[in-house]
Design an enzyme around this catalytic site. Structure first.
Site, PDB file in Angstrom:
ATOM      1  N   LYS A  22       0.842  -1.205   0.000  1.00  0.00           N
ATOM      2  CA  LYS A  22       0.000   0.000   0.000  1.00  0.00           C
ATOM      3  C   LYS A  22       0.876   1.253   0.000  1.00  0.00           C
ATOM      4  O   LYS A  22       0.681   2.165  -0.799  1.00  0.00           O
ATOM      5  CB  LYS A  22      -0.893  -0.007   1.255  1.00  0.00           C
ATOM      6  CG  LYS A  22      -1.508   1.340   1.591  1.00  0.00           C
ATOM      7  CD  LYS A  22      -2.402   1.268   2.813  1.00  0.00           C
ATOM      8  CE  LYS A  22      -1.721   1.446   4.142  1.00  0.00           C
ATOM      9  NZ  LYS A  22      -1.395   2.818   4.545  1.00  0.00           N
ATOM     10  N   ASN A  23       1.835   1.277   0.925  1.00  0.00           N
ATOM     11  CA  ASN A  23       2.591   2.519   1.103  1.00  0.00           C
ATOM     12  C   ASN A  23       3.598   2.781  -0.012  1.00  0.00           C
ATOM     13  O   ASN A  23       4.116   3.896  -0.132  1.00  0.00           O
ATOM     14  CB  ASN A  23       3.271   2.535   2.478  1.00  0.00           C
ATOM     15  CG  ASN A  23       2.239   2.675   3.588  1.00  0.00           C
ATOM     16  OD1 ASN A  23       1.077   2.988   3.326  1.00  0.00           O
ATOM     17  ND2 ASN A  23       2.652   2.419   4.818  1.00  0.00           N
ATOM     18  N   CYS A 116      -5.548   7.795   9.396  1.00  0.00           N
ATOM     19  CA  CYS A 116      -5.794   7.104  10.662  1.00  0.00           C
ATOM     20  C   CYS A 116      -5.557   8.053  11.823  1.00  0.00           C
ATOM     21  O   CYS A 116      -4.614   8.850  11.811  1.00  0.00           O
ATOM     22  CB  CYS A 116      -4.838   5.913  10.799  1.00  0.00           C
ATOM     23  SG  CYS A 116      -5.377   4.443   9.924  1.00  0.00           S
ATOM     24  N   ARG A 121      -0.524  14.547  12.867  1.00  0.00           N
ATOM     25  CA  ARG A 121       0.209  14.203  11.643  1.00  0.00           C
ATOM     26  C   ARG A 121       0.373  15.475  10.828  1.00  0.00           C
ATOM     27  O   ARG A 121      -0.412  15.781   9.949  1.00  0.00           O
ATOM     28  CB  ARG A 121      -0.517  13.082  10.886  1.00  0.00           C
ATOM     29  CG  ARG A 121      -0.605  11.828  11.722  1.00  0.00           C
ATOM     30  CD  ARG A 121      -1.215  10.684  10.985  1.00  0.00           C
ATOM     31  NE  ARG A 121      -0.322  10.062  10.037  1.00  0.00           N
ATOM     32  CZ  ARG A 121      -0.653   9.020   9.280  1.00  0.00           C
ATOM     33  NH1 ARG A 121      -1.847   8.507   9.379  1.00  0.00           N
ATOM     34  NH2 ARG A 121       0.200   8.514   8.426  1.00  0.00           N
ATOM     35  N   ASP A 305       4.339   0.552  12.264  1.00  0.00           N
ATOM     36  CA  ASP A 305       3.173  -0.115  11.665  1.00  0.00           C
ATOM     37  C   ASP A 305       3.035  -1.578  12.099  1.00  0.00           C
ATOM     38  O   ASP A 305       2.044  -2.229  11.763  1.00  0.00           O
ATOM     39  CB  ASP A 305       3.246  -0.048  10.124  1.00  0.00           C
ATOM     40  CG  ASP A 305       3.089   1.362   9.617  1.00  0.00           C
ATOM     41  OD1 ASP A 305       2.675   2.237  10.390  1.00  0.00           O
ATOM     42  OD2 ASP A 305       3.396   1.608   8.426  1.00  0.00           O
ATOM     43  N   ARG A 397      -8.466  -0.526   4.692  1.00  0.00           N
ATOM     44  CA  ARG A 397      -7.553   0.467   4.104  1.00  0.00           C
ATOM     45  C   ARG A 397      -6.220  -0.168   3.713  1.00  0.00           C
ATOM     46  O   ARG A 397      -5.564   0.318   2.794  1.00  0.00           O
ATOM     47  CB  ARG A 397      -7.237   1.572   5.116  1.00  0.00           C
ATOM     48  CG  ARG A 397      -8.436   2.304   5.615  1.00  0.00           C
ATOM     49  CD  ARG A 397      -8.009   3.311   6.624  1.00  0.00           C
ATOM     50  NE  ARG A 397      -7.364   4.398   5.898  1.00  0.00           N
ATOM     51  CZ  ARG A 397      -7.481   5.665   6.239  1.00  0.00           C
ATOM     52  NH1 ARG A 397      -8.170   5.999   7.280  1.00  0.00           N
ATOM     53  NH2 ARG A 397      -6.875   6.584   5.538  1.00  0.00           N
TER      54      ARG A 397
HETATM   55  N1  EPU Z   1       5.846  14.704  10.822  1.00  0.00           N
HETATM   56  C1  EPU Z   1       5.948  16.042  11.081  1.00  0.00           C
HETATM   57  N2  EPU Z   1       5.849  16.917  10.037  1.00  0.00           N
HETATM   58  C2  EPU Z   1       5.656  16.500   8.754  1.00  0.00           C
HETATM   59  C3  EPU Z   1       5.573  15.118   8.481  1.00  0.00           C
HETATM   60  C4  EPU Z   1       5.670  14.238   9.552  1.00  0.00           C
HETATM   61  O1  EPU Z   1       6.107  16.455  12.222  1.00  0.00           O
HETATM   62  O2  EPU Z   1       5.573  17.343   7.848  1.00  0.00           O
HETATM   63  C5  EPU Z   1       5.912  13.732  11.932  1.00  0.00           C
HETATM   64  C6  EPU Z   1       4.599  12.976  12.090  1.00  0.00           C
HETATM   65  O3  EPU Z   1       3.690  13.705  12.879  1.00  0.00           O
HETATM   66  C7  EPU Z   1       5.040  11.686  12.732  1.00  0.00           C
HETATM   67  C8  EPU Z   1       6.439  11.464  12.159  1.00  0.00           C
HETATM   68  O4  EPU Z   1       6.840  12.707  11.611  1.00  0.00           O
HETATM   69  O5  EPU Z   1       5.121  11.825  14.108  1.00  0.00           O
HETATM   70  C9  EPU Z   1       6.542  10.409  11.086  1.00  0.00           C
HETATM   71  O6  EPU Z   1       5.663  10.697  10.024  1.00  0.00           O
HETATM   72  P1  EPU Z   1       5.971  10.339   8.503  1.00  0.00           P
HETATM   73  O7  EPU Z   1       5.827  11.563   7.697  1.00  0.00           O
HETATM   74  O8  EPU Z   1       7.260   9.588   8.427  1.00  0.00           O
HETATM   75  O9  EPU Z   1       4.798   9.337   8.200  1.00  0.00           O
HETATM   76  P2  EPU Z   1       3.754   9.395   7.015  1.00  0.00           P
HETATM   77  O10 EPU Z   1       4.437   9.681   5.742  1.00  0.00           O
HETATM   78  O11 EPU Z   1       2.596  10.210   7.415  1.00  0.00           O
HETATM   79  C10 EPU Z   1       4.080   6.854   6.464  1.00  0.00           C
HETATM   80  C11 EPU Z   1       3.174   5.680   6.293  1.00  0.00           C
HETATM   81  C12 EPU Z   1       2.603   5.292   7.652  1.00  0.00           C
HETATM   82  C13 EPU Z   1       3.770   4.944   8.557  1.00  0.00           C
HETATM   83  C14 EPU Z   1       4.741   6.124   8.663  1.00  0.00           C
HETATM   84  C15 EPU Z   1       5.981   5.834   9.473  1.00  0.00           C
HETATM   85  C16 EPU Z   1       2.322   5.971   4.073  1.00  0.00           C
HETATM   86  C17 EPU Z   1       1.161   6.233   3.201  1.00  0.00           C
HETATM   87  N3  EPU Z   1       2.097   6.014   5.389  1.00  0.00           N
HETATM   88  O12 EPU Z   1       3.267   7.893   7.010  1.00  0.00           O
HETATM   89  O13 EPU Z   1       1.813   4.139   7.430  1.00  0.00           O
HETATM   90  O14 EPU Z   1       3.304   4.631   9.841  1.00  0.00           O
HETATM   91  O15 EPU Z   1       5.154   6.517   7.321  1.00  0.00           O
HETATM   92  O16 EPU Z   1       6.649   4.740   8.968  1.00  0.00           O
HETATM   93  O17 EPU Z   1       3.401   5.696   3.595  1.00  0.00           O
HETATM   94  C18 EPU Z   1       0.121   2.587   7.937  1.00  0.00           C
HETATM   95  O18 EPU Z   1       0.362   2.035   6.844  1.00  0.00           O
HETATM   96  O19 EPU Z   1      -0.604   2.064   8.814  1.00  0.00           O
HETATM   97  C19 EPU Z   1       0.700   3.898   8.211  1.00  0.00           C
HETATM   98  C20 EPU Z   1       0.211   4.722   9.139  1.00  0.00           C
END
Ligand code: EPU
Length: 426
Positions: A22-23, A116, A121, A305, A397
């Site tokens: 998915k990701n 989620c 976030r 995750d 999802r």
């Molecule tokens: N963060 C910030 N500012 C930003 C972006 C992120 O402070 O601009 C913080 C977030 O609040 C969080 C941390 O950085 O505390 C990590 O967030 P990240 O941006 O790395 O995560 P994401 O891109 O929102 C992806 C996956 C998530 C997975 C995380 C961490 C996708 C679509 N989603 O999310 O997947 O948990 O990386 O590995 O790639 C899941 O599949 O269940 C899922 C939540």
């Protein structure tokens, strides 16, 4: 509203192929916008979040078709770079469209993304990265307007290795003028997959998988055919399910290297894992052991995750384990539900103290988010008696009909429409 009903206590047995990630698929589908024409992406899982991404692409004017695990996207007729608010709010990954739309059309309008409920976030790093590439960003109430005549390469240092920010900046930078360097980049395999897709389209990206990514901007990109990597979190979920049911499961089509942290932890707990090329066999003849302390951290460390699923394994292991969650502060909602099934878990700040119990018992529980829901299903498979997992849409999802996946391995699990709430007439 649907629910899963699980009769627990049957060891999972058999062989199963793991579906596409998915990701990895979500940013790749968004990146298709970068080149005009027809893209064919294969190994795309059949999931709710993918459906939302395809709906957004359609709303922009793309033609999309799905044939089994293949998705065909024709980006020739995009008519707008405004993403409708109701689609934007349905998942976090809608934000991935910002970088590609900005790079190709010079402007994009979005609202805050959904996703989620696992903690705050933010998207500040996405916006700061695009600004560093020369975008002009104006926030007007809940709407973000982003524009740039031509993006220009920049040296960008991320405050933290955000997966989404790394991907968004990477997708914008491929069409920017000159060189972009992303430092402290996230190193997840999904980012390497995005790099490989972009390079197959003619981009010049190197370094994904390390913390420094270099992008030399090109004038244009071309369509291509591309296959998405297998889903490491679905594989990890199956590995834990095999272990807690004391089963014997063979996974095919996996990438064991992406699963190294999960394999390491499960082996420490006493799970037997044999690996040969893209095949992994997981068996667990005896009760697993607690592990002192596991900390969720960015790749290649143990993934957030998989934290809820690991908590189920620890709930049934000898001794007390501690799990510290460092990525999402709200990712312990499954704890109360697992405790309702007889687990003994206490949360203090960012750590969960899990005292192993000999067995869990079936109960009616609620999936509060995607991975929490997957953990409750695993708990139900291991538990004595019947478990009802409600709010299944969260699980849809990220898992393609999770009940079929486990039923193929011998589980007794079925999906039902939840009974409508009885109307109380006062
Ligand atoms: N963060 C910030 N500012 C930003 C972006 C992120 O402070 O601009 C913080 C977030 O609040 C969080 C941390 O950085 O505390 C990590 O967030 P990240 O941006 O790395 O995560 P994401 O891109 O929102 C992806 C996956 C998530 C997975 C995380 C961490 C996708 C679509 N989603 O999310 O997947 O948990 O990386 O590995 O790639 C899941 O599949 O269940 C899922 C939540």
């Amino acid at each position: 509203m649907e629910k899963l009903v699980i009769e627990g206590g049957r060891p999972l047995q058999g062989r199963i192929r793991v579906h596409g990630s998915k990701n990895a698929a979500l940013p790749i589908l968004a990146a298709s916008i970068l080149a005009l024409g027809k893209h064919v992406i294969s190994n795309v899982p059949n999931l709710l979040d993918i459906d939302v991404m395809l709906s957004i692409l359609s709303a922009l004017g793309c033609r999309t078709e799905r044939h089994n695990d293949h998705v065909v996207i024709d980006t020739s007729h995009i008519k707008t770079s405004h993403i409708p608010e109701e689609l934007m709010g349905q998942m976090r990954s809608s934000i991935f469209l910002m970088g590609p739309l900005l790079a190709r059309f010079g402007h994009v309008t979005v609202t805050q993304p959904g996703g989620c409920a696992i903690g705050e976030r933010k998207i500040d790093l996405h916006l700061r990265g695009l600004e560093a590439l020369g975008a002009n960003i104006r926030i007007d109430g809940g709407t973000i307007h982003c524009s740039a005549e031509r993006l220009r390469g920049a040296d960008i240092m991320l405050d933290l290795p955000s997966v989404g920010a790394t991907e968004n900046i990477l997708m914008a930078a491929v069409l920017a003028e000159g060189r972009t360097i992303i430092r402290n980049a996230a190193r997840e395999p999904e980012i390497e997959d995005l790099q490989n897709y972009l390079n197959a389209m003619g981009a010049k990206v190197s370094g994904a998988g390390t913390s420094t990514i270099t992008i030399d901007g090109v004038e244009s990109l071309r369509c291509c055919q591309y296959a998405v990597i297998p889903d490491r979190i679905v594989a990890g979920t199956l590995m834990v399910a095999a272990a807690v049911t004391r089963g014997d499961v063979t996974l095919t089509g996996v990438c064991p290297e992406h699963l190294a942290a999960i394999t390491h932890v499960l082996r420490q707990a006493g799970v037997q894992i044999d690996i040969s090329d893209d095949i992994m066999r997981i068996s667990c003849p005896a009760r697993t052991r607690a592990i002192d302390r596991i900390v969720t951290q960015p790749y290649p460390a143990f993934p957030t995750d998989m934290q809820p699923q690991l908590m189920v394994l620890f709930s049934l292991s000898y001794g007390t384990s501690i799990i510290k969650e460092t990525i999402f502060e709200g990712r312990f909602k499954h704890v109360d539900e697992l405790n309702r099934m007889g687990a003994d878990i206490r949360v203090d700040m960012h750590s969960a103290f899990v005292r192993g119990v000999p067995r869990l018992y079936g109960a009616t529980v609620e999936a509060t988010d995607l991975r929490a829901g997957a953990a409750l299903v695993i708990a139900g498979l291991a538990a004595v008696g019947t478990t009802n997992v409600e709010q299944v849409h969260h699980i849809d999802r990220g898992y393609d009909r999770i009940e079929d996946m486990f039923a193929r391995l011998g589980a007794r699990i079925e999906r039902y429409a939840s009974a409508p709430a009885e109307r109380i007439i006062g």
